[in-house]
Motif scaffolding. Structure first.
Motif, PDB file in Angstrom:
ATOM      1  N   LEU A  50      25.582   3.954  -4.406  1.00  0.00           N
ATOM      2  CA  LEU A  50      24.796   2.767  -4.071  1.00  0.00           C
ATOM      3  C   LEU A  50      23.424   2.886  -4.735  1.00  0.00           C
ATOM      4  O   LEU A  50      22.672   3.798  -4.428  1.00  0.00           O
ATOM      5  CB  LEU A  50      24.646   2.683  -2.547  1.00  0.00           C
ATOM      6  CG  LEU A  50      24.256   1.332  -1.990  1.00  0.00           C
ATOM      7  CD1 LEU A  50      25.457   0.405  -1.951  1.00  0.00           C
ATOM      8  CD2 LEU A  50      23.723   1.508  -0.571  1.00  0.00           C
ATOM      9  N   ALA A  51      23.128   1.968  -5.661  1.00  0.00           N
ATOM     10  CA  ALA A  51      21.830   2.017  -6.334  1.00  0.00           C
ATOM     11  C   ALA A  51      20.726   1.725  -5.322  1.00  0.00           C
ATOM     12  O   ALA A  51      20.760   0.711  -4.641  1.00  0.00           O
ATOM     13  CB  ALA A  51      21.794   0.992  -7.458  1.00  0.00           C
ATOM     14  N   GLN A  52      19.768   2.635  -5.220  1.00  0.00           N
ATOM     15  CA  GLN A  52      18.678   2.452  -4.257  1.00  0.00           C
ATOM     16  C   GLN A  52      17.703   1.407  -4.775  1.00  0.00           C
ATOM     17  O   GLN A  52      17.357   1.401  -5.949  1.00  0.00           O
ATOM     18  CB  GLN A  52      17.940   3.789  -4.058  1.00  0.00           C
ATOM     19  CG  GLN A  52      18.757   4.822  -3.296  1.00  0.00           C
ATOM     20  CD  GLN A  52      18.866   4.519  -1.820  1.00  0.00           C
ATOM     21  OE1 GLN A  52      18.272   3.580  -1.327  1.00  0.00           O
ATOM     22  NE2 GLN A  52      19.657   5.311  -1.126  1.00  0.00           N
ATOM     23  N   GLN A  53      17.244   0.555  -3.852  1.00  0.00           N
ATOM     24  CA  GLN A  53      16.231  -0.413  -4.239  1.00  0.00           C
ATOM     25  C   GLN A  53      14.867   0.264  -4.345  1.00  0.00           C
ATOM     26  O   GLN A  53      14.578   1.201  -3.610  1.00  0.00           O
ATOM     27  CB  GLN A  53      16.146  -1.512  -3.173  1.00  0.00           C
ATOM     28  CG  GLN A  53      17.367  -2.416  -3.110  1.00  0.00           C
ATOM     29  CD  GLN A  53      17.285  -3.397  -1.933  1.00  0.00           C
ATOM     30  OE1 GLN A  53      16.771  -3.074  -0.889  1.00  0.00           O
ATOM     31  NE2 GLN A  53      17.811  -4.589  -2.133  1.00  0.00           N
ATOM     32  N   ARG A  54      14.048  -0.250  -5.279  1.00  0.00           N
ATOM     33  CA  ARG A  54      12.620   0.066  -5.236  1.00  0.00           C
ATOM     34  C   ARG A  54      11.991  -1.078  -4.465  1.00  0.00           C
ATOM     35  O   ARG A  54      12.262  -2.242  -4.737  1.00  0.00           O
ATOM     36  CB  ARG A  54      12.026   0.164  -6.648  1.00  0.00           C
ATOM     37  CG  ARG A  54      12.520   1.394  -7.405  1.00  0.00           C
ATOM     38  CD  ARG A  54      12.141   1.336  -8.873  1.00  0.00           C
ATOM     39  NE  ARG A  54      10.694   1.312  -9.062  1.00  0.00           N
ATOM     40  CZ  ARG A  54      10.039   0.344  -9.700  1.00  0.00           C
ATOM     41  NH1 ARG A  54      10.680  -0.685 -10.230  1.00  0.00           N
ATOM     42  NH2 ARG A  54       8.734   0.385  -9.836  1.00  0.00           N
ATOM     43  N   LEU A  55      11.184  -0.722  -3.523  1.00  0.00           N
ATOM     44  CA  LEU A  55      10.732  -1.731  -2.568  1.00  0.00           C
ATOM     45  C   LEU A  55       9.232  -1.613  -2.336  1.00  0.00           C
ATOM     46  O   LEU A  55       8.711  -0.509  -2.184  1.00  0.00           O
ATOM     47  CB  LEU A  55      11.498  -1.504  -1.252  1.00  0.00           C
ATOM     48  CG  LEU A  55      11.150  -2.363  -0.045  1.00  0.00           C
ATOM     49  CD1 LEU A  55      11.537  -3.819  -0.280  1.00  0.00           C
ATOM     50  CD2 LEU A  55      11.896  -1.833   1.194  1.00  0.00           C
ATOM     51  N   LEU A  56       8.562  -2.762  -2.328  1.00  0.00           N
ATOM     52  CA  LEU A  56       7.140  -2.789  -2.000  1.00  0.00           C
ATOM     53  C   LEU A  56       6.929  -3.748  -0.831  1.00  0.00           C
ATOM     54  O   LEU A  56       7.309  -4.919  -0.910  1.00  0.00           O
ATOM     55  CB  LEU A  56       6.321  -3.241  -3.223  1.00  0.00           C
ATOM     56  CG  LEU A  56       4.800  -3.322  -3.012  1.00  0.00           C
ATOM     57  CD1 LEU A  56       4.202  -1.952  -2.729  1.00  0.00           C
ATOM     58  CD2 LEU A  56       4.129  -3.955  -4.230  1.00  0.00           C
ATOM     59  N   ILE A  57       6.343  -3.227   0.238  1.00  0.00           N
ATOM     60  CA  ILE A  57       6.020  -4.077   1.395  1.00  0.00           C
ATOM     61  C   ILE A  57       4.520  -4.308   1.349  1.00  0.00           C
ATOM     62  O   ILE A  57       3.732  -3.372   1.489  1.00  0.00           O
ATOM     63  CB  ILE A  57       6.431  -3.392   2.714  1.00  0.00           C
ATOM     64  CG1 ILE A  57       7.937  -3.092   2.715  1.00  0.00           C
ATOM     65  CG2 ILE A  57       6.072  -4.283   3.904  1.00  0.00           C
ATOM     66  CD1 ILE A  57       8.413  -2.221   3.866  1.00  0.00           C
ATOM     67  N   LYS A  58       4.130  -5.565   1.111  1.00  0.00           N
ATOM     68  CA  LYS A  58       2.722  -5.877   0.802  1.00  0.00           C
ATOM     69  C   LYS A  58       2.000  -6.562   1.955  1.00  0.00           C
ATOM     70  O   LYS A  58       2.567  -7.408   2.643  1.00  0.00           O
ATOM     71  CB  LYS A  58       2.640  -6.816  -0.416  1.00  0.00           C
ATOM     72  CG  LYS A  58       2.809  -6.134  -1.757  1.00  0.00           C
ATOM     73  CD  LYS A  58       2.351  -7.025  -2.908  1.00  0.00           C
ATOM     74  CE  LYS A  58       0.856  -7.075  -3.068  1.00  0.00           C
ATOM     75  NZ  LYS A  58       0.280  -5.797  -3.548  1.00  0.00           N
ATOM     76  N   GLY A  59       0.742  -6.183   2.150  1.00  0.00           N
ATOM     77  CA  GLY A  59      -0.184  -6.986   2.949  1.00  0.00           C
ATOM     78  C   GLY A  59      -0.055  -6.889   4.447  1.00  0.00           C
ATOM     79  O   GLY A  59      -0.697  -7.649   5.173  1.00  0.00           O
ATOM     80  N   GLY A  60       0.788  -5.991   4.944  1.00  0.00           N
ATOM     81  CA  GLY A  60       0.952  -5.885   6.391  1.00  0.00           C
ATOM     82  C   GLY A  60       0.032  -4.851   7.014  1.00  0.00           C
ATOM     83  O   GLY A  60      -0.707  -4.156   6.316  1.00  0.00           O
ATOM     84  N   LYS A  61       0.077  -4.779   8.333  1.00  0.00           N
ATOM     85  CA  LYS A  61      -0.652  -3.730   9.042  1.00  0.00           C
ATOM     86  C   LYS A  61       0.348  -2.646   9.419  1.00  0.00           C
ATOM     87  O   LYS A  61       1.285  -2.902  10.182  1.00  0.00           O
ATOM     88  CB  LYS A  61      -1.340  -4.296  10.284  1.00  0.00           C
ATOM     89  CG  LYS A  61      -2.084  -3.214  11.074  1.00  0.00           C
ATOM     90  CD  LYS A  61      -3.176  -3.763  11.993  1.00  0.00           C
ATOM     91  CE  LYS A  61      -2.638  -4.505  13.184  1.00  0.00           C
ATOM     92  NZ  LYS A  61      -3.620  -4.618  14.295  1.00  0.00           N
ATOM     93  N   VAL A  62       0.187  -1.447   8.843  1.00  0.00           N
ATOM     94  CA  VAL A  62       1.107  -0.338   9.120  1.00  0.00           C
ATOM     95  C   VAL A  62       0.728   0.281  10.466  1.00  0.00           C
ATOM     96  O   VAL A  62      -0.402   0.754  10.658  1.00  0.00           O
ATOM     97  CB  VAL A  62       1.042   0.721   7.999  1.00  0.00           C
ATOM     98  CG1 VAL A  62       1.908   1.929   8.354  1.00  0.00           C
ATOM     99  CG2 VAL A  62       1.498   0.113   6.673  1.00  0.00           C
ATOM    100  N   VAL A  63       1.673   0.240  11.407  1.00  0.00           N
ATOM    101  CA  VAL A  63       1.415   0.727  12.763  1.00  0.00           C
ATOM    102  C   VAL A  63       2.238   1.987  13.024  1.00  0.00           C
ATOM    103  O   VAL A  63       3.477   1.939  13.039  1.00  0.00           O
ATOM    104  CB  VAL A  63       1.770  -0.352  13.810  1.00  0.00           C
ATOM    105  CG1 VAL A  63       1.468   0.153  15.224  1.00  0.00           C
ATOM    106  CG2 VAL A  63       1.014  -1.638  13.540  1.00  0.00           C
TER     107      VAL A  63
ATOM    108  N   LEU B 223      -1.276  -1.538  -3.650  1.00  0.00           N
ATOM    109  CA  LEU B 223      -0.404  -0.727  -4.511  1.00  0.00           C
ATOM    110  C   LEU B 223       0.221  -1.602  -5.589  1.00  0.00           C
ATOM    111  O   LEU B 223       0.626  -2.736  -5.326  1.00  0.00           O
ATOM    112  CB  LEU B 223       0.704  -0.064  -3.684  1.00  0.00           C
ATOM    113  CG  LEU B 223       0.272   0.913  -2.575  1.00  0.00           C
ATOM    114  CD1 LEU B 223       1.506   1.466  -1.865  1.00  0.00           C
ATOM    115  CD2 LEU B 223      -0.573   2.049  -3.133  1.00  0.00           C
ATOM    116  N   ASN B 224       0.311  -1.077  -6.815  1.00  0.00           N
ATOM    117  CA  ASN B 224       0.959  -1.797  -7.921  1.00  0.00           C
ATOM    118  C   ASN B 224       1.889  -0.846  -8.665  1.00  0.00           C
ATOM    119  O   ASN B 224       1.573  -0.409  -9.773  1.00  0.00           O
ATOM    120  CB  ASN B 224      -0.079  -2.361  -8.892  1.00  0.00           C
ATOM    121  CG  ASN B 224      -0.746  -3.605  -8.331  1.00  0.00           C
ATOM    122  OD1 ASN B 224      -0.062  -4.532  -7.913  1.00  0.00           O
ATOM    123  ND2 ASN B 224      -2.067  -3.604  -8.294  1.00  0.00           N
ATOM    124  N   PRO B 225       3.035  -0.519  -8.074  1.00  0.00           N
ATOM    125  CA  PRO B 225       3.918   0.445  -8.727  1.00  0.00           C
ATOM    126  C   PRO B 225       4.501  -0.118 -10.020  1.00  0.00           C
ATOM    127  O   PRO B 225       4.851  -1.300 -10.097  1.00  0.00           O
ATOM    128  CB  PRO B 225       5.014   0.694  -7.691  1.00  0.00           C
ATOM    129  CG  PRO B 225       4.954  -0.453  -6.750  1.00  0.00           C
ATOM    130  CD  PRO B 225       3.571  -0.988  -6.777  1.00  0.00           C
TER     131      PRO B 225
END
Length: 479
Positions: free
Chosen positions: A1-14, A38-40
């Motif tokens: 299964l090809a892993q996704q590269r994922l960016l979660i932007k603009g949230g509050k990490v709790v 972040l700009n991967p």
């Protein structure tokens, strides 16, 4: 299964210890970066989730489920596919189920059987607690094998279900001693099974056959007494204790007092005990009343859920599960003339996160960090999954939920994903909704749509001697 590269932007990490506005970058199923803007690179093939004005929280860990469980002449409706699919819809990315052998049967065979049911079906990660339903040298050897070779670090003993699963005090003492030697967490279903058996006979002799008899034959003190007894035995052995499904004020007080005395004990209220109550057992509609039957029962005192939530908020109680063990109305009807034959169990795996947000955070009893602690982090610490699970940090598994605290949803059997035709939280409006769920770096649920296939979840091994639990125990041993 090809892993996704994922960016979660603009949230509050709790996390359980702090909240910070940050982006989260995920690759190969693991969190690689947490920070602002972040700009991967490269940007091609990057999946971006916008979490603006939302919370980014660790996926929930449900410490207590029973999927496709053969019990009381039936089998629970949610199997490992529907159950874990419902879990991810509600923001839970890991369940811990129970492998339960019959008396006299092999613990290892039970473990292998449950694993063979789960592996081809699970949509999210899972682990297995193993029940000790009898005692012998063989059981002791098998516990050792399970801990050393199978990734099990928790064993559950039943103090109820006489002649089926129940163990006596001597067997509890032996099992607790063995858990401590092996570095496992001892769990108990705390109810006095002998008193329940006598109480049930008495109710039936009086002609009380309906669901209300179920609660009347196992009142609160039966739960509180067994809780106290288990804590006493565990303390003598210096073994950490985890009390599953805390259902009453009196049992919760026993745990709270023990913790204040410095005993190493953890209490697990469940979605049902935090979100509804036992007044339903007296409903005129038999099917409605029977749908709430579970052991220990929900309590008719309507102030119970709020009381348990306050203790959960203040760390007297530690984690939340669901005891998700669903039986439909036809299955419940096995006990239409005798409440002792109604299969015990309710839903919750999909509803837990929203119910706790509504009753805990929205009501002002707990903050978002404590919410993460009781739905995910504390479970990860107690069962030695932390910091791979239960935390959003570099190196942690990318089990992440985008949580909208402002959104609402109305819980209903018509719209839920659990396999049951009844929901004990029917009609409850909950603030706090999982809008997207990420399991091992893959977006498996977003905006009401699933993107997951059976068997994508993995079995997670749990090493013995979780530091969070055992540091004090080891020190006490030396002293």
């Amino acid at each position: 299964l090809a892993q996704q590269r994922l960016l979660i932007k603009g949230g509050k990490v709790v996390n359980d210890d702090q909240s910070v506005v940050a982006d989260v970058y995920v690759e190969d199923g693991v969190v690689q970066q947490v920070g602002p803007n972040l700009n991967p690179e490269p940007s091609t093939g990057l999946v971006v989730l916008d979490a603006t004005n939302k919370l980014v929280i660790p996926g929930g860990i449900d410490t207590h489920t029973h999927m496709q469980f053969p019990f009381m002449g039936s089998r629970s409706k949610d199997d490992f596919y529907t159950g874990t699919k419902a879990a991810i819809a509600g923001g839970t990315t890991m369940i811990i189920d129970f492998a339960i052998p019959q008396k006299g049967c092999s613990l290892i065979e039970a473990f292998d059987m449950w694993k063979s049911w789960a592996d081809p079906k699970v949509c999210c990660d899972y682990a297995l607690h193993v029940a000790v339903t009898w005692w012998s040298n063989k059981v002791k050897e098998e516990m050792k094998t399970l801990v050393q070779n199978k990734g099990v670090n928790s064993f559950k003993m039943f103090m109820a279900y006489k002649d089926v699963y129940m163990v006596n005090d001597e067997e509890l003492y032996e099992a607790f001693s063995c858990c401590k030697e092996l570095g496992a967490v001892a769990q108990v279903h705390a109810e006095n099974g002998e008193l329940i058996a006598q109480g049930a006979k008495k109710m039936l002799a009086m002609g009380i056959t309906g669901p209300e008899g179920h609660e009347m034959c196992r009142p609160e003190e039966v739960e509180a007494e067994a809780t106290q007894r288990a804590i006493t035995i565990a303390n003598v052995v210096n073994c950490p204790l985890f009390v599953v499904h805390v259902m009453s004020k009196s049992a919760a007080k026993v745990i709270s007092n023990a913790r204040r005395e410095g005993k190493v004990v953890y209490g697990e209220p469940i979605a049902a005990s935090l979100g509804t109550d036992g007044t339903n057992y007296w409903n005129k509609d038999w099917a409605h009343a029977a749908a709430y039957v579970m052991g220990p029962p929900l309590r008719p005192d309507p102030s119970t859920p709020g009381f348990l939530m306050s203790l959960l908020a203040n760390d007297d109680l530690s984690v939340t599960g669901t005891d998700n063990c669903t039986f439909d109305i036809c299955q419940k009807a096995l006990g239409k003339d005798d409440f002792t034959k109604i299969p015990n169990g309710v839903n919750g795996v999909e509803d837990r996160m929203s119910v706790i947000w509504e009753k805990g955070v929205y009501s002002g009893k707990m903050d978002e960090n404590r919410f993460v602690a009781v739905t995910s982090t504390n479970a990860a610490k107690i069962f030695n999954l932390y910091p791979k699970k239960g935390k959003i940090a570099v190196g942690s598994d990318a089990d992440i939920v985008i949580w909208d605290p402002k959104a609402t949803r109305t819980i209903s059997a018509k719209t839920h994903h659990q396999a049951n035709n009844f929901n004990i939280f029917e009609g409850m409006v909950c603030h706090g909704v999982a809008v997207a769920t990420v399991s091992r770096g893959k977006v498996v649920y977003e905006g009401g749509a699933f993107n997951v296939i059976a068997g994508e979840g993995k079995y997670v091994s749990r090493p013995p001697f979780p530091p969070y639990v055992y540091k004090r125990v080891r020190q006490r041993e030396q002293v």
